[in-house]
Design a protein around this motif. Structure first.
Motif, short mmCIF file in Angstrom:
data_model
loop_
_atom_site.label_atom_id
_atom_site.label_comp_id
_atom_site.label_asym_id
_atom_site.label_seq_id
_atom_site.Cartn_x
_atom_site.Cartn_y
_atom_site.Cartn_z
N MET A 1 1.91 6.68 -4.92
CA MET A 1 3.36 6.50 -4.89
C MET A 1 3.84 6.49 -3.44
N LEU A 2 4.56 5.44 -3.06
CA LEU A 2 5.15 5.32 -1.73
C LEU A 2 6.63 5.68 -1.86
N ILE A 3 7.08 6.68 -1.11
CA ILE A 3 8.43 7.20 -1.24
C ILE A 3 9.22 6.89 0.03
N SER A 4 10.35 6.23 -0.16
CA SER A 4 11.17 5.83 0.99
C SER A 4 12.04 6.98 1.46
N GLY A 5 12.67 6.77 2.61
CA GLY A 5 13.49 7.81 3.21
C GLY A 5 14.97 7.49 3.18
#
Length: 256
Positions: A1-5
């Motif tokens: 999972m790639l989680i943005s900011g």
């Protein structure tokens, strides 16, 4: 999972998603709940009152609920505010491993570096209502995220990624919702920082890392890596594959 900011959409992970998938990973890139829509349209509407329905805890809950539907615990990679979300999810035992990439620090971890204070004074808006969202100006974007990049690239990424941000969510990182219990056992965690990051300087990431090292129980793993010449939008610099390959190598080492 790639989680943005914070301040941006999840579109910044586009190249990383394709690259990780080429390496055999199934990749999920969730958008924060209130960031759906075209960046241009969201920018035009930024003066509208932002819903107070979402705070940091609810955004973490949102990602945790997605994870609970998965067949196994995912590897979590979070950029900036997403890096703090990774730390909070690992605290809930929601990941097999975590990478905090140019991460916002946990509550109580602070440095007095000028670039950090300058970059965050406007977004936090201490004397403004938390209902009033913050839209980063192009000049602020150049300083906080894309310093050192050609202006045409800075402008292109500003148009593609930048959206209004909730001050309530930003301020929550300074309060109880952003607190980490450094004494609690956790899955392997890697901090990655950049030497030219203005908004989240390497010294801040290192201080966060050292909090884990000082208190963590036997068996937990926390490591740190600093790359030269990386600004805050390192995920989109020409050197991004070097960062991605280092992270992939670290993941493989931790998940054998």
């Amino acid at each position: 999972m790639l989680i943005s900011g914070a301040f941006v959409t999840a579109e910044g992970w586009g190249e990383w998603k394709r690259y990780f998938e080429e390496k055999g990973y199934n990749v999920v890139v969730p958008e924060w709940p209130y960031k759906t829509g075209e960046p241009g349209t969201l920018k035009e509407r930024y003066k509208e009152k932002m819903t107070l329905e979402y705070d940091l805890e609810k955004i973490v809950d949102y990602h945790a609920a997605l994870i609970d539907k998965m067949p196994e615990k995912p590897i979590l990679v979070g950029h900036s505010f997403g890096g703090l979300i990774v730390q909070l999810l690992l605290q809930r035992d929601k990941g097999a491993a975590g990478i905090a990439y140019h991460s916002v620090p946990a509550k109580g971890v602070f440095v007095f570096k000028y670039s950090f204070l300058k970059s965050l004074w406007g977004p936090l808006g201490i004397f403004r209502s938390k209902e009033n969202p913050f839209l980063m100006s192009f000049t602020q974007w150049q300083y906080a995220f894309t310093n050192g990049m050609p202006e045409e690239e800075q402008r292109a990424y500003y148009n593609k990624l930048v959206v209004p941000e909730s001050r309530q969510v930003l301020r929550a990182a300074l309060k109880k919702q952003g607190k980490i219990d450094f004494r609690k056992a956790h899955a392997p965690l890697l901090f990655v920082s950049g030497s030219t990051d203005n908004i989240i300087p390497a010294s801040l990431n290192k201080k966060n890392y050292k909090k884990y090292i000082k208190h963590q129980p036997e068996g937990s793993i926390t490591e740190y890596k600093e790359f030269e010449g990386r600004n805050h939008l390192a995920m989109s610099q020409s050197t991004w594959k070097e960062d991605a390959d280092f992270i992939l190598g670290w993941i493989e080492k931790q998940t054998k």
